[in-house]
Design an enzyme around this catalytic site. Structure first.
Site, PDB file in Angstrom:
ATOM      1  N   SER A   7     -17.913 -14.879-137.739  1.00  9.92           N
ATOM      2  CA  SER A   7     -17.457 -14.300-136.479  1.00  9.92           C
ATOM      3  C   SER A   7     -16.278 -13.370-136.727  1.00  9.92           C
ATOM      4  O   SER A   7     -15.222 -13.797-137.203  1.00  9.92           O
ATOM      5  CB  SER A   7     -17.031 -15.401-135.508  1.00  9.92           C
ATOM      6  N   HIS A  30     -21.419 -12.083-136.404  1.00 12.32           N
ATOM      7  CA  HIS A  30     -21.309 -12.559-135.029  1.00 12.32           C
ATOM      8  C   HIS A  30     -20.195 -11.785-134.330  1.00 12.32           C
ATOM      9  O   HIS A  30     -19.056 -11.768-134.797  1.00 12.32           O
ATOM     10  CB  HIS A  30     -21.003 -14.057-135.056  1.00 12.32           C
ATOM     11  N   ASP A  32     -18.113 -11.355-130.874  1.00 14.59           N
ATOM     12  CA  ASP A  32     -17.773 -12.001-129.603  1.00 14.59           C
ATOM     13  C   ASP A  32     -17.260 -10.979-128.592  1.00 14.59           C
ATOM     14  O   ASP A  32     -16.192 -10.403-128.770  1.00 14.59           O
ATOM     15  CB  ASP A  32     -16.702 -13.068-129.839  1.00 14.59           C
ATOM     16  N   MET A  34     -15.847 -10.464-124.971  1.00 18.44           N
ATOM     17  CA  MET A  34     -15.204 -11.234-123.887  1.00 18.44           C
ATOM     18  C   MET A  34     -14.613 -10.268-122.875  1.00 18.44           C
ATOM     19  O   MET A  34     -14.001  -9.268-123.257  1.00 18.44           O
ATOM     20  CB  MET A  34     -14.090 -12.115-124.446  1.00 18.44           C
ATOM     21  N   HIS A  63     -22.558 -11.996-129.015  1.00 19.85           N
ATOM     22  CA  HIS A  63     -22.398 -13.135-128.110  1.00 19.85           C
ATOM     23  C   HIS A  63     -21.595 -12.657-126.906  1.00 19.85           C
ATOM     24  O   HIS A  63     -20.390 -12.436-127.005  1.00 19.85           O
ATOM     25  CB  HIS A  63     -21.672 -14.259-128.877  1.00 19.85           C
ATOM     26  N   MET A  65     -19.748 -13.125-123.763  1.00 13.04           N
ATOM     27  CA  MET A  65     -19.041 -14.046-122.868  1.00 13.04           C
ATOM     28  C   MET A  65     -18.492 -13.217-121.719  1.00 13.04           C
ATOM     29  O   MET A  65     -17.295 -12.958-121.606  1.00 13.04           O
ATOM     30  CB  MET A  65     -17.926 -14.775-123.643  1.00 13.04           C
ATOM     31  N   MET A 134     -22.740 -24.175-127.520  1.00 12.65           N
ATOM     32  CA  MET A 134     -21.307 -23.997-127.821  1.00 12.65           C
ATOM     33  C   MET A 134     -20.701 -25.350-128.187  1.00 12.65           C
ATOM     34  O   MET A 134     -20.887 -26.342-127.470  1.00 12.65           O
ATOM     35  CB  MET A 134     -20.563 -23.430-126.611  1.00 12.65           C
ATOM     36  N   ASP A 172     -21.714 -22.734-132.360  1.00 16.04           N
ATOM     37  CA  ASP A 172     -20.586 -21.798-132.410  1.00 16.04           C
ATOM     38  C   ASP A 172     -19.338 -22.498-131.900  1.00 16.04           C
ATOM     39  O   ASP A 172     -19.313 -22.981-130.764  1.00 16.04           O
ATOM     40  CB  ASP A 172     -20.927 -20.579-131.529  1.00 16.04           C
TER      41      ASP A 172
HETATM   42  C1  DX5 Z   1     -15.377 -18.694-129.328  1.00 16.24           C
HETATM   43  C2  DX5 Z   1     -16.322 -17.734-130.014  1.00 16.24           C
HETATM   44  C3  DX5 Z   1     -16.562 -18.079-131.425  1.00 16.24           C
HETATM   45  C4  DX5 Z   1     -15.354 -18.043-132.324  1.00 16.24           C
HETATM   46  C5  DX5 Z   1     -15.537 -19.143-133.343  1.00 16.24           C
HETATM   47  O1  DX5 Z   1     -15.477 -18.535-127.963  1.00 16.24           O
HETATM   48  O2  DX5 Z   1     -17.568 -17.716-129.350  1.00 16.24           O
HETATM   49  O3  DX5 Z   1     -17.593 -17.256-131.968  1.00 16.24           O
HETATM   50  O4  DX5 Z   1     -15.171 -16.828-132.994  1.00 16.24           O
HETATM   51  O5  DX5 Z   1     -14.389 -19.262-134.114  1.00 16.24           O
HETATM   52  P1  DX5 Z   1     -14.139 -20.563-134.999  1.00 16.24           P
HETATM   53  O6  DX5 Z   1     -15.262 -20.627-135.998  1.00 16.24           O
HETATM   54  O7  DX5 Z   1     -12.825 -20.282-135.639  1.00 16.24           O
HETATM   55  O8  DX5 Z   1     -14.123 -21.743-134.079  1.00 16.24           O
HETATM   56 ZN    ZN Z   2     -19.213 -16.651-130.384  1.00 18.97          ZN
END
Ligand code: DX5
Ligand code: ZN
Length: 225
Positions: A7, A30, A32, A34, A63, A65, A134, A172
């Protein structure tokens, strides 16, 4: 075969192309996304995904969010994502959205927050290429793995097998050398790891080590079933 998706939330955002190269050999990157509404954090959007997809040969696992994924998700496919994950809690018409993502040429995936059960979504599974369970509350990297999610991973694996589906099961949040074996034994086969990869001295070696660990644990899990 276990897949490891580092990620980039845990990478240096000022050096994304380099950070992508640092995990050469990863199955997917990956990403993220947000929006500060669906989760209390703000990261990046379509222009950064587009730039990153041109800068790396590793396919992007986006991903989302975000609120209103029905409106925004297709743009991530156009920006070059190979897989797009929307949240079950945010999608207005998940079947239509999954079909649109597939029709545009990407893998369609749906994510469940920790409090969202898998059971109501059983009939929709054939519409998806991946289900993301999750294992932290979404929003931040570096949080502690939620062991209470292991039964949901097991139940999801059972539903996928019951319907004879080829879809992937991703976890994740808090996935590391300490927790990945539990996830693999429970039936996950795609592992997102942020801090466990980018916090390591050698991120590419961390990816290889996690993949080996997950593969061995999956074999044990398969024997146990
Ligand atoms: C959290 C993200 C994850 C995050 C995971 O909301 O969706 O993808 O980057 O990070 P780690 O592996 O450090 O928990
Ligand atoms: Zn994620």
């Amino acid at each position: 075969m276990a897949q490891i998706n580092p990620s980039i939330l845990s990478a240096d955002f000022a050096r994304l192309a380099e950070e992508a190269r640092a995990v050469d050999g990863a199955d997917w990157l990956h990403v993220d996304v947000m929006d500060n509404h669906f989760v209390p954090n703000l990261t990046l959007g379509v222009p950064v995904v587009e730039a990153l997809s041109k800068a790396t040969g590793t396919p992007l696992d986006c991903h989302l969010m975000i609120e209103a994924p029905d409106r925004w998700a297709p743009q991530y496919v156009e920006a070059g994502a190979g897989s797009v994950t929307f949240h079950a809690e945010a999608a207005a018409a998940p079947v239509r959205l999954a079909r649109e993502i597939r029709a545009k040429g990407a893998r369609a995936s749906m994510a469940l927050k920790p409090a969202t059960p898998i059971e109501p979504w059983e009939d929709l599974l054939p519409e998806l290429d991946m289900l993301l369970v999750m294992t932290v509350e979404p929003g931040f990297g570096g949080q502690a793995f939620l062991d209470i999610m292991l039964p949901k991973i097991r139940r999801t694996r059972q539903l996928i097998d019951k319907h004879g589906l080829q879809m992937w099961l991703q976890v994740d949040g808090g996935v590391s050398a300490d927790t990945i074996e539990r996830c693999a034994e429970a039936g996950a086969d795609v592992f997102v790891a942020g801090s466990a990869v980018y916090g390591a001295d050698d991120p590419a070696a961390a990816v290889r080590a996690l993949r080996t660990q997950a593969g061995e644990a999956a074999a044990r899990g398969a024997h146990a079933h």
